[in-house]
Write a protein that holds these residues in place. Structure first.
Motif, PDB file in Angstrom:
ATOM      1  N   GLN A  16      44.508  36.820  24.660  1.00 23.96           N
ATOM      2  CA  GLN A  16      44.874  36.115  23.440  1.00 23.96           C
ATOM      3  C   GLN A  16      43.875  34.996  23.139  1.00 23.96           C
ATOM      4  N   CYS A  17      43.523  34.243  24.167  1.00 21.23           N
ATOM      5  CA  CYS A  17      42.708  33.039  24.021  1.00 21.23           C
ATOM      6  C   CYS A  17      41.260  33.366  23.615  1.00 21.23           C
ATOM      7  N   ARG A  18      40.736  34.491  24.082  1.00 17.58           N
ATOM      8  CA  ARG A  18      39.337  34.826  23.800  1.00 17.58           C
ATOM      9  C   ARG A  18      39.088  35.117  22.323  1.00 17.58           C
ATOM     10  N   LYS A  19      40.138  35.349  21.578  1.00 17.65           N
ATOM     11  CA  LYS A  19      40.011  35.620  20.147  1.00 17.65           C
ATOM     12  C   LYS A  19      39.857  34.350  19.323  1.00 17.65           C
ATOM     13  N   ASN A  20      40.048  33.201  19.951  1.00 21.15           N
ATOM     14  CA  ASN A  20      39.860  31.924  19.266  1.00 21.15           C
ATOM     15  C   ASN A  20      38.383  31.746  18.913  1.00 21.15           C
ATOM     16  N   PRO A  21      38.085  31.063  17.825  1.00 17.86           N
ATOM     17  CA  PRO A  21      36.682  30.854  17.439  1.00 17.86           C
ATOM     18  C   PRO A  21      35.860  30.160  18.523  1.00 17.86           C
ATOM     19  N   GLU A  22      36.471  29.265  19.283  1.00 20.75           N
ATOM     20  CA  GLU A  22      35.719  28.552  20.320  1.00 20.75           C
ATOM     21  C   GLU A  22      35.693  29.325  21.637  1.00 20.75           C
ATOM     22  N   GLY A  23      36.364  30.480  21.708  1.00 25.49           N
ATOM     23  CA  GLY A  23      36.364  31.297  22.912  1.00 25.49           C
ATOM     24  C   GLY A  23      37.511  30.929  23.836  1.00 25.49           C
ATOM     25  N   ALA A  24      37.550  31.595  24.973  1.00 30.60           N
ATOM     26  CA  ALA A  24      38.635  31.392  25.934  1.00 30.60           C
ATOM     27  C   ALA A  24      38.458  30.057  26.657  1.00 30.60           C
ATOM     28  N   CYS A  25      39.577  29.482  27.039  1.00 34.53           N
ATOM     29  CA  CYS A  25      39.547  28.224  27.791  1.00 34.53           C
ATOM     30  C   CYS A  25      39.225  28.508  29.260  1.00 34.53           C
ATOM     31  N   GLY A  26      38.946  27.481  30.005  1.00 37.35           N
ATOM     32  CA  GLY A  26      38.596  27.613  31.417  1.00 37.35           C
ATOM     33  C   GLY A  26      39.660  28.309  32.258  1.00 37.35           C
ATOM     34  N   PRO A  27      40.932  27.900  32.172  1.00 37.13           N
ATOM     35  CA  PRO A  27      41.964  28.568  32.969  1.00 37.13           C
ATOM     36  C   PRO A  27      42.105  30.064  32.638  1.00 37.13           C
ATOM     37  N   CYS A  28      41.936  30.407  31.386  1.00 41.03           N
ATOM     38  CA  CYS A  28      42.032  31.816  30.996  1.00 41.03           C
ATOM     39  C   CYS A  28      40.828  32.607  31.501  1.00 41.03           C
ATOM     40  N   ARG A  29      39.626  32.029  31.426  1.00 36.28           N
ATOM     41  CA  ARG A  29      38.430  32.707  31.964  1.00 36.28           C
ATOM     42  C   ARG A  29      38.567  32.919  33.461  1.00 36.28           C
ATOM     43  N   LYS A  30      39.089  31.919  34.159  1.00 35.59           N
ATOM     44  CA  LYS A  30      39.287  32.038  35.611  1.00 35.59           C
ATOM     45  C   LYS A  30      40.305  33.127  35.922  1.00 35.59           C
ATOM     46  N   ALA A  31      41.386  33.168  35.171  1.00 37.07           N
ATOM     47  CA  ALA A  31      42.411  34.195  35.389  1.00 37.07           C
ATOM     48  C   ALA A  31      41.839  35.591  35.153  1.00 37.07           C
ATOM     49  N   SER A  32      41.012  35.737  34.133  1.00 39.26           N
ATOM     50  CA  SER A  32      40.391  37.028  33.859  1.00 39.26           C
ATOM     51  C   SER A  32      39.455  37.446  34.991  1.00 39.26           C
ATOM     52  N   GLU A  34      39.587  36.536  38.132  1.00 35.28           N
ATOM     53  CA  GLU A  34      40.403  36.878  39.298  1.00 35.28           C
ATOM     54  C   GLU A  34      41.052  38.249  39.132  1.00 35.28           C
ATOM     55  N   TYR A  35      41.532  38.540  37.934  1.00 32.16           N
ATOM     56  CA  TYR A  35      42.153  39.835  37.671  1.00 32.16           C
ATOM     57  C   TYR A  35      41.144  40.962  37.863  1.00 32.16           C
ATOM     58  N   MET A  36      39.941  40.801  37.309  1.00 38.97           N
ATOM     59  CA  MET A  36      38.926  41.847  37.415  1.00 38.97           C
ATOM     60  C   MET A  36      38.456  42.014  38.853  1.00 38.97           C
ATOM     61  N   ALA A  37      38.338  40.930  39.600  1.00 37.10           N
ATOM     62  CA  ALA A  37      37.956  41.029  41.011  1.00 37.10           C
ATOM     63  C   ALA A  37      39.008  41.818  41.786  1.00 37.10           C
ATOM     64  N   GLN A  38      40.260  41.557  41.518  1.00 35.50           N
ATOM     65  CA  GLN A  38      41.332  42.300  42.189  1.00 35.50           C
ATOM     66  C   GLN A  38      41.325  43.758  41.749  1.00 35.50           C
ATOM     67  N   TRP A  39      41.083  44.016  40.481  1.00 34.22           N
ATOM     68  CA  TRP A  39      41.027  45.384  39.969  1.00 34.22           C
ATOM     69  C   TRP A  39      39.925  46.160  40.678  1.00 34.22           C
ATOM     70  N   ARG A  40      38.754  45.550  40.816  1.00 35.97           N
ATOM     71  CA  ARG A  40      37.647  46.217  41.507  1.00 35.97           C
ATOM     72  C   ARG A  40      37.969  46.458  42.972  1.00 35.97           C
ATOM     73  N   LYS A  41      38.648  45.505  43.593  1.00 36.68           N
ATOM     74  CA  LYS A  41      39.016  45.633  45.009  1.00 36.68           C
ATOM     75  C   LYS A  41      40.023  46.768  45.193  1.00 36.68           C
ATOM     76  N   ASP A  42      40.971  46.893  44.276  1.00 37.24           N
ATOM     77  CA  ASP A  42      42.006  47.918  44.364  1.00 37.24           C
ATOM     78  C   ASP A  42      41.484  49.319  44.043  1.00 37.24           C
ATOM     79  N   ARG A  43      40.405  49.400  43.275  1.00 33.63           N
ATOM     80  CA  ARG A  43      39.874  50.692  42.852  1.00 33.63           C
ATOM     81  C   ARG A  43      38.385  50.813  43.171  1.00 33.63           C
ATOM     82  N   PRO A  44      37.987  50.608  44.418  1.00 32.99           N
ATOM     83  CA  PRO A  44      36.548  50.573  44.723  1.00 32.99           C
ATOM     84  C   PRO A  44      35.849  51.902  44.497  1.00 32.99           C
ATOM     85  N   ARG A  45      36.489  53.009  44.850  1.00 30.57           N
ATOM     86  CA  ARG A  45      35.825  54.290  44.727  1.00 30.57           C
ATOM     87  C   ARG A  45      35.578  54.651  43.259  1.00 30.57           C
ATOM     88  N   ALA A  46      36.581  54.512  42.431  1.00 33.12           N
ATOM     89  CA  ALA A  46      36.434  54.845  41.015  1.00 33.12           C
ATOM     90  C   ALA A  46      35.424  53.926  40.350  1.00 33.12           C
TER      91      ALA A  46
END
Length: 86
Positions: A16-32, A34-46
């Motif tokens: 939601q936050c990344r759609k703002n004209p000024e971009g995503a805030c720091g906490p939202c960028r950090k959450a993203s 962390e989510y992607m790091a976990q996604w890569r860890k959970d699906r390393p082969r694919a």
């Protein structure tokens, strides 16, 4: 959507936050991140298979460009014209 409606600090909030004209805030960028790091860890082969295929296609395109530079330039120009037309 109002800024107070965004769930800051979560992956959903980042979407939601990344759609703002000024971009995503720091906490939202950090959450993203962390989510992607976990996604890569959970699906390393694919993930690694996908990256490997993408790299192979890229290397093949560069080899083709060196082997047939005139044809490669013509194909690139054709694709650019299609992109501009749409």
């Amino acid at each position: 959507m109002k800024p107070e409606d965004i769930q800051h600090g979560s992956y959903a909030g980042w979407n939601q936050c990344r759609k703002n004209p000024e971009g995503a805030c720091g906490p939202c960028r950090k959450a993203s991140a962390e989510y992607m790091a976990q996604w890569r860890k959970d699906r390393p082969r694919a993930y690694s298979r996908e990256r490997g295929r993408s790299s192979a296609r890229s290397r093949a395109a560069w080899r083709l460009a060196r082997m047939q530079p005139t044809l490669f330039r013509a194909l690139v120009q054709e694709e650019l014209q299609k992109a501009e037309a749409s």
